[in-house]
Write an enzyme that holds these catalytic residues in place. Structure first.
Site, short mmCIF file in Angstrom:
data_model
loop_
_atom_site.label_atom_id
_atom_site.label_comp_id
_atom_site.label_asym_id
_atom_site.label_seq_id
_atom_site.Cartn_x
_atom_site.Cartn_y
_atom_site.Cartn_z
N CYS A 1 0.95 -1.11 -0.05
CA CYS A 1 -0.09 0.10 0.00
C CYS A 1 0.89 1.39 -0.03
O CYS A 1 1.79 1.35 0.47
CB CYS A 1 -0.80 0.16 1.38
SG CYS A 1 -1.86 -1.45 1.42
N GLY B 1 0.40 0.59 -5.09
CA GLY B 1 -1.07 -0.15 -5.17
C GLY B 1 -1.83 0.14 -6.22
O GLY B 1 -1.90 1.46 -6.26
N ASN C 1 -0.64 0.79 6.25
CA ASN C 1 0.21 0.04 5.40
C ASN C 1 1.10 -0.64 6.13
O ASN C 1 1.52 -0.24 7.06
CB ASN C 1 1.27 1.15 4.54
CG ASN C 1 2.39 0.53 3.87
OD1 ASN C 1 3.41 1.08 3.60
ND2 ASN C 1 1.89 -0.74 3.28
N GLY C 2 0.77 -2.21 5.59
CA GLY C 2 1.64 -2.93 6.63
C GLY C 2 0.73 -4.43 6.86
O GLY C 2 -0.26 -4.35 6.14
N CYS D 1 12.26 -2.63 6.17
CA CYS D 1 12.05 -3.67 5.00
C CYS D 1 13.14 -3.33 4.03
O CYS D 1 13.17 -2.45 3.26
CB CYS D 1 10.67 -3.76 4.47
SG CYS D 1 10.33 -4.28 2.89
N TYR E 1 13.35 -3.28 -4.39
CA TYR E 1 12.33 -3.16 -5.56
C TYR E 1 11.32 -2.24 -5.24
O TYR E 1 10.93 -1.63 -6.24
CB TYR E 1 11.81 -4.67 -5.51
CG TYR E 1 10.42 -4.69 -6.48
CD1 TYR E 1 10.44 -4.83 -7.95
CD2 TYR E 1 9.15 -4.73 -5.74
CE1 TYR E 1 9.37 -4.99 -8.47
CE2 TYR E 1 8.25 -4.88 -6.60
CZ TYR E 1 8.22 -5.06 -8.08
OH TYR E 1 7.14 -5.03 -8.76
N SER F 1 12.23 -2.74 -13.08
CA SER F 1 12.99 -3.17 -11.74
C SER F 1 14.34 -3.30 -11.77
O SER F 1 15.05 -3.09 -10.68
CB SER F 1 12.42 -4.67 -11.44
OG SER F 1 12.21 -5.48 -12.48
N ASP G 1 18.22 -8.02 -13.08
CA ASP G 1 16.99 -7.76 -12.54
C ASP G 1 16.85 -7.87 -10.98
O ASP G 1 18.13 -8.22 -10.49
CB ASP G 1 15.71 -8.86 -12.87
CG ASP G 1 14.45 -8.43 -12.94
OD1 ASP G 1 13.95 -7.32 -12.42
OD2 ASP G 1 13.42 -9.16 -13.06
N ASP G 2 15.79 -7.48 -10.19
CA ASP G 2 15.87 -7.38 -8.84
C ASP G 2 15.62 -8.53 -8.20
O ASP G 2 16.36 -8.74 -7.08
CB ASP G 2 15.10 -6.18 -8.15
CG ASP G 2 13.56 -6.71 -8.57
OD1 ASP G 2 13.06 -6.80 -9.46
OD2 ASP G 2 13.12 -6.89 -7.33
N CYS H 1 6.94 -12.67 3.02
CA CYS H 1 6.87 -11.70 3.78
C CYS H 1 5.69 -11.77 4.67
O CYS H 1 4.46 -11.94 4.04
CB CYS H 1 6.94 -10.59 3.35
SG CYS H 1 6.94 -8.77 4.16
N CYS I 1 15.22 -5.59 7.96
CA CYS I 1 14.63 -6.79 8.02
C CYS I 1 14.87 -7.61 6.76
O CYS I 1 14.85 -7.14 5.74
CB CYS I 1 13.03 -6.73 8.23
SG CYS I 1 12.13 -8.45 7.88
N CYS J 1 12.63 -12.32 4.20
CA CYS J 1 12.37 -12.88 3.01
C CYS J 1 13.65 -13.82 2.47
O CYS J 1 13.69 -14.62 1.43
CB CYS J 1 11.74 -12.12 1.94
SG CYS J 1 12.78 -10.80 1.68
#
Ligand code: AMP
Length: 472
Positions: free
Chosen positions: A11, A37, A111-112, A249, A255, A296, A358-359, A395, A446, A449
Site C-alpha cells: 500500500c 498499489g 500500510n503493513g 523492510c 524493489y 525493476s 533484475d531485482d 513476507c 529486516c 524473505c
C-alpha cells in the site's frame, strides 16, 4: 467464521493537515504513490465537523474526478492506494476504512500487516464485533471503538499496545489527524512540511516522491514507536511503545519504492546502484552488454555496467500502458503476457553475450520468459544477475510474496533455478552485499524473505497459510 485474507497487502498512504485544498493534495500524493498499489484508491477529508470519504476500485486518476474531489471538504485529508492479490480484490477491503463509533466518525488507512490479527479477530468475533471486509486493518478500528478511554489518542494507544507486526497508520477524525508507526518501523513513513500562506502544513507519506510532486519539504521520518497528533492546537509527537530494534523492510530499497524517493532516510537510487556495483564484483560475467529488465532492474544494471566496464544497453522496451484488461487472441501466442509488457531490441542483442539484470526472482516463470525472449532475439548467451539474495521465505509484514512452496528458491538450488529459467549462468547478490549496499552497519533492516529469520512472533499466520488457498 474467522477469515483474514489480507496479510500481504502492499500500500501507499498520504496525509495532510491544515490546507484548504487538502483532498486535491492527497489526490496528487496518491498519484505519486500509485506504484505501491493499483487495485483501489480512497481519500477521506475532514472539515472540523464532518468526515467525507470516497473510495473505489481502480487507479487514483480513474477513481478521483474533479466532481468527486469537489465533494471532499475541509483542510485535512488522508489517502490510501492498495494492491491486492488476484483472487481477493474486494471493495470491502478498499481503504481508508470509516466507522461511526463512541469516539466519533473515524477514518483509518494502514500500510503493513498485523501478525496477530487472526487471534485478535477471533476474540472480537466471539464477543460480537461485526466485520465488513477481510482485512486485518479493521481489527484496529474495533479495538479503538471498544477502548474505555474517551479521548481518541488514548484509545488508539490502548489499541496499539494489543497489535503486533507492521503498521504505518493514518487516523482521521473530525478535528484530529493521528499518524503512527510500529515500534520496529517495518514500513516507511516520511514527514514533511508544505508552505501555505506563511504557515507550514504537516504532510506524511509512504515515500518522499509524494512530497516532490506537491512541493513539500521532507523533514525526516516518524520514529518507530511514535505517534504524531495533529489538531487545531498544533502538533505533538510522543512515544507509545518502548524502544525496540528496528526492522526496516530491505525490499523497499531492492524493489518496491521509487528510486527518486528517500526511504528510511536513504536515497533508494543510491542503494540500487550499489546493489548493481556489488553484484558485478561478486558475480562477474564474460559478456558484451548489460541489459536491465525494465523497470525493476534499471538502477542495478547501471551500477553493474559502471563497475564491470561493460556497455549499458536499453535492449528491452517496456510498454507502460498495459492496463488490467486486454483482449486475448483466440489463438494462443507464446508468452503473450510478457510480450504485452516487454519487447526486445533485436539490433542491440543479436549475436551478443548479454548480462540481464533484475531485482528478484519469485516463482521464476517471468524470468524464464524474459530469458527466452532475449535468446529468441538472437543473444548468443544470456547471463542473469539478481540484485539481492534468493527469496526463500514469504513476507508477513506487508509485501506480497506467494507461499513458501511457490517461491522457487525455497526448494531449488541456484543451479536448479538456472536450469529452470534456461540461462547460461545465474548469479545472486550475497546477503553481506545487500547489507553493504543499504549501509546497514547497525542491523536496522529486516531480511526475513532471504533468511527466514522473522523479527517478531507470527501468531496464527503460519497456520492460516497452510489452510488457505493463496493466489497472487
Ligand atoms: P518471476 O520470474 O515470475 O519470479 O518474476 C520476477 C519478476 O517479478 C521480477 O521482475 C520482479 O521485479 C518482480 N517482482 C518481484 N517481487 C514482486 C512483488 N512483490 N510484486 C510484483 N512484482 C514483483
Amino acid at each position: 467464521m474467522t477469515r483474514l485474507d489480507h496479510f500481504h497487502e502492499e500500500c501507499g498512504i498520504f496525509a495532510i493537515y491544515g490546507h484548504p485544498e487538502a483532498a486535491k493534495l492527497a489526490y496528487l500524493g496518491l498519484h505519486a504513490l500509485q506504484h505501491r498499489g493499483q487495485e483501489s484508491a480512497g481519500i477521506c477529508a475532514a472539515d472540523g465537523r464532518r468526515l467525507v470519504c470516497h473510495r473505489a476500485m481502480g487507479l487514483v486518476a480513474e477513481v478521483f474526478t474533479e466532481p468527486v474531489l469537489a465533494e471532499l471538504p475541509g483542510t485535512a485529508a488522508i489517502g490510501h492506494t492498495r494492491y491486492s492479490t488476484a483472487g481477493d480484490s474486494s471493495f470491502h477491503n478498499a481503504q481508508p476504512f470509516t466507522v461511526e463509533c463512541n469516539k466519533g466518525h473515524l477514518a483509518l488507512a494502514h500500510n503493513g500487516n498485523l501478525t496477530n490479527a487472526i487471534d485478535l479477530r477471533r476474540q472480537l468475533d466471539a464477543t460480537g464485533s461485526i466485520f465488513q471486509g477481510t482485512s486485518d486493518t479493521e481489527v484496529i478500528l474495533h479495538l479503538v471503538a471498544r477502548s474505555r478511554e474517551r479521548a481518541l489518542p488514548a484509545a488508539l494507544r490502548e489499541a496499539l499496545l494489543q497489535i503486533e507486526g507492521a503498521y504505518s497508520l493514518l487516523v482521521l477524525s473530525q478535528e484530529q489527524l493521528i499518524v503512527v508507526r510500529d515500534p520496529r518501523g517495518f514500513r516507511p513513513l516520511a514527514m514533511g512540511r508544505l508552505e501555505h500562506e506563511g504557515r507550514e502544513c504537516p504532510v506524511f507519506a509512504s515515500e518522499t516522491c509524494a512530497f516532490d510532486l506537491i512541493g513539500a519539504r521532507y523533514t525526516g521520518d516518524l520514529e518507530p514507536g511514535e505517534m504524531a497528533i495533529i489538531g487545531p492546537g498544533g502538533i505533538t509527537q510522543e512515544r507509545f511503545a518502548p524502544v525496540q530494534p528496528h526492522s526496516h523492510c530491505v525490499f523497499e530499497h531492492v524493489y518496491f519504492s521509487r528510486p527518486d524517493s528517500v526511504v528510511f532516510g536513504r536515497p533508494v537510487e543510491d542503494s540500487r546502484e550499489s546493489l548493481g556495483r556489488l553484484l558485478a564484483r561478486e558475480c562477474p560475467a564474460q559478456a558484451d552488454i548489460v541489459v536491465p529488465v525494465p523497470d525493476s532492474g534499471v538502477a542495478a544494471a547501471v551500477g553493474y555496467a559502471a563497475e564491470s566496464g561493460l556497455p549499458y544497453r536499453v535492449a528491452l522496451i517496456r510498454n507502460h500502458y498495459v492496463g488490467r484488461t486486454f483482449i486475448e487472441p483466440s489463438q494462443t501466442i507464446r508468452d503473450f503476457g510478457v510480450k504485452l509488457k516487454l519487447n526486445p531490441v533485436r539490433w542491440l542483442i543479436e549475436g551478443k553475450r548479454v548480462v540481464l539484470v533484475d531485482d528478484s526472482i519469485v516463482r521464476g516463470t517471468t524470468s524464464r520468459k524474459i530469458v527466452r525472449m532475449v535468446r529468441a532475439a538472437g543473444a548468443r548467451e544470456v547471463h542473469l544477475r539478481i540484485s539481492c539474495p534468493p527469496t526463500i521465505s514469504p513476507c508477513y509484514y506487508g509485501v506480497d510474496t506467494p507461499t513458501k512452496e511457490e517461491l522457487i528458491a525455497s526448494s531449488h538450488s541456484v543451479e536448479q533455478i538456472r536450469k529452470f529459467i534456461e540461462a547460461d549462468s545465474l548469479g545472486y547478490l550475497s546477503l553481506e552485499g545487500l547489507r553493504q549496499a543499504v549501509a546497514d552497519q547497525e542491523g536496522r533492516f529486516c531480511y526475513a524473505c532471504y533468511t527466514a529469520h522473522y523479527p517478531t512472533d507470527l501468531v496464527g499466520i503460519e497456520a492460516l497459510l497452510q489452510s488457505s488457498e493463496r493466489r497472487r
